[in-house]
Design an enzyme around this catalytic site. Sequence first.
Site, mmCIF file in Angstrom:
data_model
loop_
_atom_site.group_PDB
_atom_site.id
_atom_site.type_symbol
_atom_site.label_atom_id
_atom_site.label_comp_id
_atom_site.label_asym_id
_atom_site.label_seq_id
_atom_site.Cartn_x
_atom_site.Cartn_y
_atom_site.Cartn_z
ATOM 1 C CB CYS A 1 1.023 11.549 -3.800
ATOM 2 S SG CYS A 1 2.305 12.117 -4.888
ATOM 3 C CE LYS B 1 -3.214 3.114 0.723
ATOM 4 N NZ LYS B 1 -4.149 3.526 -0.352
HETATM 5 C C1 LIG Z 1 -5.947 9.475 -3.698
HETATM 6 C C2 LIG Z 1 -4.801 9.667 -2.713
HETATM 7 C C3 LIG Z 1 -5.334 9.579 -1.288
HETATM 8 C C4 LIG Z 1 -4.249 11.063 -2.924
HETATM 9 C C5 LIG Z 1 -3.673 8.649 -3.004
HETATM 10 C C6 LIG Z 1 -3.948 7.215 -2.541
HETATM 11 C C7 LIG Z 1 -4.994 6.536 -3.365
HETATM 12 C C8 LIG Z 1 -6.211 6.155 -2.846
HETATM 13 C C9 LIG Z 1 -6.573 6.386 -1.431
HETATM 14 O O1 LIG Z 1 -5.810 5.969 -0.509
HETATM 15 O O2 LIG Z 1 -7.649 7.012 -1.260
HETATM 16 N N1 LIG Z 1 -7.151 5.568 -3.626
HETATM 17 C C10 LIG Z 1 -6.913 5.309 -4.959
HETATM 18 O O3 LIG Z 1 -7.794 4.770 -5.680
HETATM 19 N N2 LIG Z 1 -5.715 5.653 -5.493
HETATM 20 C C11 LIG Z 1 -4.747 6.267 -4.756
HETATM 21 O O4 LIG Z 1 -3.670 6.568 -5.310
#
Ligand SMILES: CC(C)(C)CCc1c(C(=O)O)[nH]c(=O)[nH]c1=O
Length: 312
Positions: A131, A44
């Site tokens: 990010c 993750k």
């Molecule tokens: C959307 C962010 C929280 C900025 C990065 C982590 C992430 C998330 C998340 O942790 O919400 N969900 C996704 O589908 N793609 C991602 O890259």
Amino acid sequence: ANLSTNIAGLHLPNLFFNASGVCCQHEHELKQLLESDSGSLITKSATYEMREGNPSPRYVPLPAIQSSINSMGLPNEGYEYYLAYAKKYDYSNPKPLFVSLSGLSVADNKKMVEGFVAANLPCVLEINFSCPNVPGKPQLGYDMEAMESALNVLAPIIKKPFGIKLPPYFDIAHFDTAAAIFNKFDNLAYLTCINSVGNGLAIDFETETALIKPKDGFGGLGGLMVLNTALANVNAFYRRCPNKKIIGVGGVTSGKEAFLHVLAGASAVQIGTQLKEEGPKLFSRVKKELEDIMVAKGYKSLEDFRGKVKTL
Ligand SMILES: CC(C)(C)CCc1c(C(=O)O)[nH]c(=O)[nH]c1=O
């Protein structure tokens, strides 16, 4: 049929693994991936400090269209947890280890990368370019200048081959501009296309309410709904970055969509939504399905058809 492949100089016994974020936040989940028929595994996305992430419901499947919406908010154990995991990983395992980093700033990404470089481990770093950047500005992957300056900072520190996880692009000019930036970095060995399609909104018809709690219900879309955008991004960068590998992710629910991703140019294929819904036993199913498709079509290896999508 041979499903093996190579990414960033590492051999994967088969091209399938998890999309970062699914089945990979904790060691017990990563263990399930190791025991599954996946060809690799990725952690993750890590931030410098551990994060609880957003309030639930923050991931909801959309079963009618084999898709999902999520606004997890980067819940993770903090980068030192994943550095410790990478330090004790058994690299004699045929499955190479990928580690995803998603710093909340370039400075955080730099600190985390320096931590991994100092440990000098065989794992491959994948920087999440979805990010968040400076609040009020678009995500890093949608800010071309910020993306280039981040790569100017990180690529020389990483030195070894690494990858970046990209959001979907929808404009040919963006494919051109982004590819021109990526081609400036020789050790940027691969591109993972695509991250979830950003800021969708799922609404329940009966309750007339958004399905997820964070961000007024706005969240990233995944699953079959994003397949054709994923195939386009894989093929756009496959055509524009001949010296890089592409990892395809988005809409893979069976061997058929995996076949299409390879036809579009993918060297490996990650699975998110379908893995979240079906669990790691999915890998033995999709492996068999892809093998059967290759036999039926007379292909012996992925090289026989990778990137060979025809045009009219
Ligand atoms: C959307 C962010 C929280 C900025 C990065 C982590 C992430 C998330 C998340 O942790 O919400 N969900 C996704 O589908 N793609 C991602 O890259």
